[in-house]
Structure formats: C-alpha cells, structure tokens
Design an enzyme around this catalytic site. Sequence first.
Site, mmCIF file in Angstrom:
data_model
loop_
_atom_site.group_PDB
_atom_site.id
_atom_site.type_symbol
_atom_site.label_atom_id
_atom_site.label_comp_id
_atom_site.label_asym_id
_atom_site.label_seq_id
_atom_site.Cartn_x
_atom_site.Cartn_y
_atom_site.Cartn_z
ATOM 1 N N ASP A 1 0.850 -1.184 0.000
ATOM 2 C CA ASP A 1 0.000 0.000 0.000
ATOM 3 C C ASP A 1 0.890 1.240 0.000
ATOM 4 O O ASP A 1 2.036 1.204 0.453
ATOM 5 C CB ASP A 1 -0.872 0.019 1.253
ATOM 6 C CG ASP A 1 -1.694 -1.255 1.395
ATOM 7 O OD1 ASP A 1 -2.624 -1.439 0.598
ATOM 8 O OD2 ASP A 1 -1.394 -2.059 2.303
ATOM 9 N N ASP B 1 -2.193 -2.660 -4.592
ATOM 10 C CA ASP B 1 -2.996 -3.047 -3.443
ATOM 11 C C ASP B 1 -3.802 -1.815 -3.029
ATOM 12 O O ASP B 1 -4.483 -1.218 -3.849
ATOM 13 C CB ASP B 1 -2.103 -3.586 -2.331
ATOM 14 C CG ASP B 1 -2.895 -4.354 -1.265
ATOM 15 O OD1 ASP B 1 -4.104 -4.567 -1.450
ATOM 16 O OD2 ASP B 1 -2.300 -4.735 -0.249
ATOM 17 N N ASP C 1 -4.188 1.832 4.276
ATOM 18 C CA ASP C 1 -4.769 0.839 5.184
ATOM 19 C C ASP C 1 -4.561 1.306 6.621
ATOM 20 O O ASP C 1 -3.472 1.766 6.988
ATOM 21 C CB ASP C 1 -4.097 -0.525 5.012
ATOM 22 C CG ASP C 1 -4.665 -1.326 3.849
ATOM 23 O OD1 ASP C 1 -5.524 -0.788 3.122
ATOM 24 O OD2 ASP C 1 -4.237 -2.481 3.664
ATOM 25 N N ARG D 1 -14.166 0.703 -1.297
ATOM 26 C CA ARG D 1 -13.436 0.901 -0.046
ATOM 27 C C ARG D 1 -13.080 2.369 0.186
ATOM 28 O O ARG D 1 -11.929 2.743 0.179
ATOM 29 C CB ARG D 1 -12.179 0.041 0.010
ATOM 30 C CG ARG D 1 -12.432 -1.445 -0.087
ATOM 31 C CD ARG D 1 -11.140 -2.229 0.100
ATOM 32 N NE ARG D 1 -11.352 -3.660 -0.068
ATOM 33 C CZ ARG D 1 -10.394 -4.579 0.000
ATOM 34 N NH1 ARG D 1 -9.145 -4.191 0.234
ATOM 35 N NH2 ARG D 1 -10.670 -5.851 -0.173
#
Length: 430
Positions: A210, A249, A253, A306
Amino acid sequence: MTPRTTLLALAGCAALALTAVAPAHAAPPGDVLQPRDVLPAHDGWASADGGTTGGAGADAAHTYTVTTWVELRTALADDPGAPRIIKVRGTLDATGAGCASFAADGYDFARYLADYDPAVWGRDRPVSGEQEDLRAASQRNQGAAIKAYVPANTTLVGIGKHAGIVGGSLQIQNVDNVIVRNLTAESPLDCFPQWDPTDGATGAWNSEYDSMVVTGSTHVWLDHNTFTDGAHPDSSLPEYYGELYQQHDGELDIVRGADLVTASWNVFADHDKTLMIGNSDGAAATDRGRLRVTLHHNLFRDVVERAPRVRFGKVDAYNNHYVAGPDAPYAYSFGIGIESQLVAEHNAFTLPRGTGAGRVLKKWEDAPVTAAGNRVNGRPVDLIAVHNAEVPEEHLRSGAGWTPVLRPRVDDPRAVPALVGHRAGAGRLR
C-alpha cells in the site's frame, strides 16, 4: 503540562466542536504550511487522549531536508526515539533500478506463467513449487527496498507543490504521534503479483504494498496528501489467464489495532481498493474498541470501492466529496463490515447517470450505520432508505449508536464539492 500537551493547547485553544452545519459560504481552514504545525484540538479522533503533535518538539539536529529515497530512510532511522521533522523536496523514487533488480536468481516470469496456467495447474488448489517460491522471494526483496518505517514523534511534510514519493510504501507501525502532510504518494507497483486460481470463480492476481499503512499505531494525522496510481492506472496493466494482472494493493490501510487517526483534506484518486479500516473479520482481539478514525474534507475521485470499508471501528466520515466519473468503474463507497459503527454525515456524492444512490452503501456484515444530511447530485438523499429499497437483500440497520463530537467545523454539503475541490490534496499548502 507536558510539552506535547502545551503545543496542542496553544494550537487549538480556539477550536470548538460544532454540532450545527456551517453555512454554505463558510471559509475552509487556513492553508499556510508550517512544518511544526500540530493537529488542532477537537479535529477528529487523533485529537483525543492527548492529541497529535508529531515532531513539533524537534531540535535543529533532528530537522532534516531530504531529496532522495535513501536520504528519507536514513532520516527516519537516525537517532531512534528523538522527535524529528523531515521535509521532503521534490519527488523521491523508491523503485531504484526497477523490477529486475529485485528478482531472485532463477525467477522467470515466462516459466511462472507456463507452470501455473490453469490449463496445466487447474483451479482447485493454490500454486506452489519452485517458481512460486522464487516469486515470493522476489516480492520480499522489493518490499525490503520500498518500505520506509516512520518512527514515533515524527512530522513528515512535503515542501512546495511537487513533493512526493513514487513507488514507496510508508509504514506507520506500532508507534505513537505521527503527522504526514502535503505529499503526493504514487502507488507502489508490485513487480511480482501472485496468481491465486482459487480466488473467485476464475482466479485472480493479488499484489502487495500500500502507499501508506497505519498498523498498531495511535495518534496519526494524515492531511493534505494525494494518493494516486499516477503513471500506472489499472487500465494500463495487462491481462494473463484472462484476468487483470493487478499490481496495486490499497492506497491507505488502517489496520491491526491502529487507533485515533484523523485523515483530512486528502485526495484519493484513480484506484480500486482504496481505503481499508480493519483487515480481517477474525481480528476482534486487536481491533474491537479500536480503529477509531475520522475522515473529513477528503476527495474520493474515480475510486472503485473501499472509501472506506470498515470493520470494528467507530468511523466518522463527514464533509467528504465522492466523485464517480462516467467512464470509471464504481462499486460502492462505504463498506459496512463486522461490528463497525460508521457515521456518514453531510457528505456530497456526484454519481453518473444510471448509477443508483443505493450503491453508495455496501453491506458485508450486519452492523448499524448512521447516514444523515448527505446529498447525491445536489439533492438530499436518505442513503440507508434508498439502499434498502434498491438492494433489499442487503438490508441495513440505522443508528450507529454513538454521536461524534470531535469536529472543528461542519460545512453544508452543498458547499463541500467546491471547498474540497479547491483545497484538498498535496500542493495546496503554501
């Protein structure tokens, strides 16, 4: 009073937690950048329990200016435990000599494709064997080169309009009190994705890395950054075995017991799996009672899903603008996961014709959600009611069970597209 508490009090003594919606003409916060800025009082979850000051207490010996990836990693590792301010000038390239430099001896992508072709390997078991082992070793080599670990009591800030990182992955891991501002983060491109023939009906390529990961850390303020796939959008990636060779990815996060995070005035753009809060339904031991995150005045532009997807956390998402272009894929914005308590209020959504407002919310597990004061294409919409009407098989319960108070200002959602469009992202702080 500690130096950290004193700095917080001085910076935020005039801030108030507002419960009313500000008028549409209200001005946004100031946009003057000072490397010693701290998070103002009442500005989201990161302002709770002592607040977030980053490296504001750094002395001259621990104030760095970096212009290369190597210099950044050196400054991050220097004198562990000391507060530090790191100023980034220009674009730092973390990719070095490129993918070939990370490959383990003997790894051969053509051989990998031949060995694990579904016509040869099948689709009923994960891949294994020499080439898979070498692929994994190559991926570890890349990870060691492109990850940079941010220590506690650090401010990392871009100077000027064009400061950023290409291909790097910032790791804010098991530390407290970090600020990252005014950086453009171009997503790392995984050189060695793994083929998983058991992922879905037809298999899928899965990648690592990420742009930024907050894991197990507390008091983190992410402000005025831009997250993007940059020169390598998914549309530029090839297909193998009939599936997209996914080399990205997430953009951000927040996982594994992270807590007290505020993400404000950022841009998240041109990405698929954008922002995940909580990475596993089985992580209750570390995540229950944590993952408290505030998202405000962020722009989510042409992201697929997301934005965020939430498990366990008490997440306050207000005054964000979600824009889905007519030619960009769109799945959902808010993912409702296990034991999540999402409050989504006073946000603006700009959706293309034919995209129903019921898709803004996505139910993964049964959990209550509060969604009030939101507007879709300029009109007020009850997101829960329209979701339940359009997607009755995913019935959502209303009422997250808590009321956010850590909000320095709440703008009328009619003003949000203009405010966020003009003020969010890297390069907007002078």
